[in-house]
Design a protein around this motif. Structure first.
Motif, PDB file in Angstrom:
ATOM      1  N   UNK A 117       0.826  -1.207   0.000  1.00 25.65           N
ATOM      2  CA  UNK A 117       0.000   0.000   0.000  1.00 25.65           C
ATOM      3  C   UNK A 117       0.865   1.265   0.000  1.00 25.65           C
ATOM      4  N   UNK A 118       1.961   1.230   0.734  1.00 29.02           N
ATOM      5  CA  UNK A 118       2.880   2.376   0.736  1.00 29.02           C
ATOM      6  C   UNK A 118       3.509   2.598  -0.631  1.00 29.02           C
ATOM      7  N   UNK A 119       3.916   1.508  -1.269  1.00 33.06           N
ATOM      8  CA  UNK A 119       4.536   1.601  -2.596  1.00 33.06           C
ATOM      9  C   UNK A 119       3.560   2.129  -3.642  1.00 33.06           C
ATOM     10  N   UNK A 120       2.272   1.899  -3.417  1.00 34.72           N
ATOM     11  CA  UNK A 120       1.249   2.386  -4.345  1.00 34.72           C
ATOM     12  C   UNK A 120       0.952   3.872  -4.145  1.00 34.72           C
ATOM     13  N   UNK A 121       1.577   4.468  -3.127  1.00 37.13           N
ATOM     14  CA  UNK A 121       1.432   5.913  -2.946  1.00 37.13           C
ATOM     15  C   UNK A 121       0.384   6.332  -1.944  1.00 37.13           C
ATOM     16  N   UNK A 122       0.080   5.470  -0.981  1.00 36.99           N
ATOM     17  CA  UNK A 122      -0.918   5.803   0.026  1.00 36.99           C
ATOM     18  C   UNK A 122      -0.292   5.855   1.423  1.00 36.99           C
ATOM     19  N   UNK A 123      -0.709   6.844   2.208  1.00 35.16           N
ATOM     20  CA  UNK A 123      -0.351   6.853   3.621  1.00 35.16           C
ATOM     21  C   UNK A 123      -1.429   6.089   4.362  1.00 35.16           C
ATOM     22  N   UNK A 124      -1.013   5.109   5.161  1.00 35.59           N
ATOM     23  CA  UNK A 124      -2.007   4.229   5.767  1.00 35.59           C
ATOM     24  C   UNK A 124      -2.072   4.383   7.281  1.00 35.59           C
ATOM     25  N   UNK A 125      -3.266   4.066   7.800  1.00 37.79           N
ATOM     26  CA  UNK A 125      -3.550   4.062   9.229  1.00 37.79           C
ATOM     27  C   UNK A 125      -4.344   2.781   9.499  1.00 37.79           C
ATOM     28  N   UNK A 126      -4.101   2.132  10.606  1.00 36.53           N
ATOM     29  CA  UNK A 126      -4.851   0.903  10.883  1.00 36.53           C
ATOM     30  C   UNK A 126      -5.124   0.759  12.375  1.00 36.53           C
ATOM     31  N   UNK A 127      -6.199   0.059  12.669  1.00 36.80           N
ATOM     32  CA  UNK A 127      -6.585  -0.148  14.065  1.00 36.80           C
ATOM     33  C   UNK A 127      -7.515  -1.351  14.170  1.00 36.80           C
ATOM     34  N   UNK A 128      -7.350  -2.126  15.227  1.00 37.12           N
ATOM     35  CA  UNK A 128      -8.290  -3.205  15.537  1.00 37.12           C
ATOM     36  C   UNK A 128      -9.404  -2.608  16.388  1.00 37.12           C
TER      37      UNK A 128
END
Length: 395
Positions: free
Chosen positions: A203-214
């Motif tokens: 996802x990072x390589x595709x140009x997106x800044x990501x956030x995640x949480x359970x």
């Protein structure tokens, strides 16, 4: 959707039949894919109804199931312009409720024919990563995660669509502004974290800044249900410093199981003596071994265990106590409420399919809350851009 009827000689028919067997697909899918290559197109998405009439953004719904994610994003002001779901029974439920029949195989979706949209949402298959799925596959000596050739690699179909394409006329890259992905909690720890690292890096390589949480849905519905949610924003649009916060615990009374139960339920949902005795003996056997396996007799003044797709088999994870009688299973309508679906949601498949569908679904109010947060960030960034542009004009 248009139909074409073809007549072919026996030699061609046998060749197609052989290719279908080798590629483990259907004749229809093989012919569509083969013709599509020659025409440099793939099957086009269907035209979707305008729901709602007024909207703030457009989104696409991949691995859509019965539409729980769609409901959440529509409540945030979105219009769904493309849906993909290949389970034929889920397609029935989806079409009954939204008027749209989802596109089938995501592997046949050409990113260039998806209508323009802002947000991609997808609950890609979780069986290769779930605790139950991994345990079952290990016992059968089958691969899990990305080694699972039938489901695990479908994440990369989502990645293919997130990557977008370059418009031949303008040279502009066409890709979504943001996305939401949903999966089981175990995705984070699967294969000692290597699986999740692959997903994050992709996802990072595709140009997106990501956030995640359970997030545990127990704050929204009376069910303990932990799922991981991954949100991403296009860095070309929002920059690498974009910030996002997942929703806080909602300010609502604590949901209880009795809130979603019917006052009167058909006797067919009460467990037979044979099944009830079996479940009790099964639990005793595993308790003696120090295991925690067994039925779950729910406290109706609290919350339940996680509803699973196997609930139709015996209902053992969520049993409702009954005075003077054996406990009973939840009805399909009660399962719908447990997942946050309103009572106007149509259930027109068999009970077995309904249990399977709701057990695999997302919790709608959780999606609503996250969708609202995503849209708020996008709105704020749009306002900030407008302010900056107007300031530059003044200066």
């Amino acid at each position: 959707m248009k139909q074409i009827h073809l007549r072919v000689n026996e030699e061609i028919y046998n060749k197609i039949k052989n290719e279908v067997k080798i590629k483990k697909t259907t004749m229809q899918e093989y012919i569509i894919k083969t013709i599509g290559k020659d025409l440099t197109i793939k099957e086009s998405p269907a035209n979707y109804n305008v729901r709602p009439e007024k909207y703030k953004f457009k989104f696409i719904d991949l691995f859509a199931g019965i539409g729980g994610t769609r409901l959440g994003f529509e409540s945030a002001g979105g219009k769904c312009v493309f849906t993909c779901e290949w389970d034929k029974y889920c397609q029935i439920t989806y079409e009954k409720n939204f008027g749209d029949k989802p596109f089938g195989d995501i592997r046949l979706v050409d990113v260039k024919v998806i209508p323009p949209y802002d947000i991609l949402v997808a609950g890609f298959p979780c069986q290769p990563f779930s605790l139950a799925g991994v345990s079952k596959k290990n016992s059968l000596g089958r691969p899990t995660g990305f080694l699972d050739k039938t489901q695990g690699t479908l994440f990369f179909e989502v990645a293919r669509i997130l990557k977008g394409y370059i418009d031949e006329n303008t040279g502009e890259t066409k890709k979504p502004k943001a996305f939401l992905l949903e999966n089981v909690k175990n995705l984070v720890t699967h294969d000692k974290g290597r699986t999740f690292n692959i997903i994050k890096n992709t996802l990072n390589e595709l140009g997106y800044k990501i956030f995640y949480k359970v997030i545990d849905a127990v704050d929204y519905v009376p069910q303990h249900r932990e799922r991981i949610f991954i949100v991403g924003f296009n860095k070309e649009i929002y920059g690498k410093n974009i910030q996002f916060d997942f929703p806080e615990k909602p300010d609502i009374p604590e949901p209880t199981l009795k809130d979603i139960l019917d006052d009167s339920v058909d006797a067919k949902y009460t467990l037979s003596d044979k099944l009830w005795n079996y479940l009790q003996e099964y639990a005793k056997k595993h308790k003696a071994k120090g295991n925690g396996f067994g039925y779950g007799l729910a406290d109706i003044n609290s919350h339940s265990r996680t509803l699973s797709a196997r609930y139709h088999k015996d209902g053992s994870e969520i049993l409702i106590p009954q005075k003077g009688k054996n406990p009973r299973k939840l009805t399909p309508r009660e399962c719908a409420r447990l997942m946050g679906f309103h009572d106007d949601f149509k259930i027109e498949v068999s009970n077995t399919q309904a249990y399977h569908q709701f057990g695999n679904s997302v919790v709608v109010p959780v999606i609503e809350a996250i969708a609202g947060q995503i849209v708020e960030v996008m709105d704020n960034e749009r306002l900030n851009n407008n302010l900056r542009n107007n300031l530059q004009k003044v200066l």
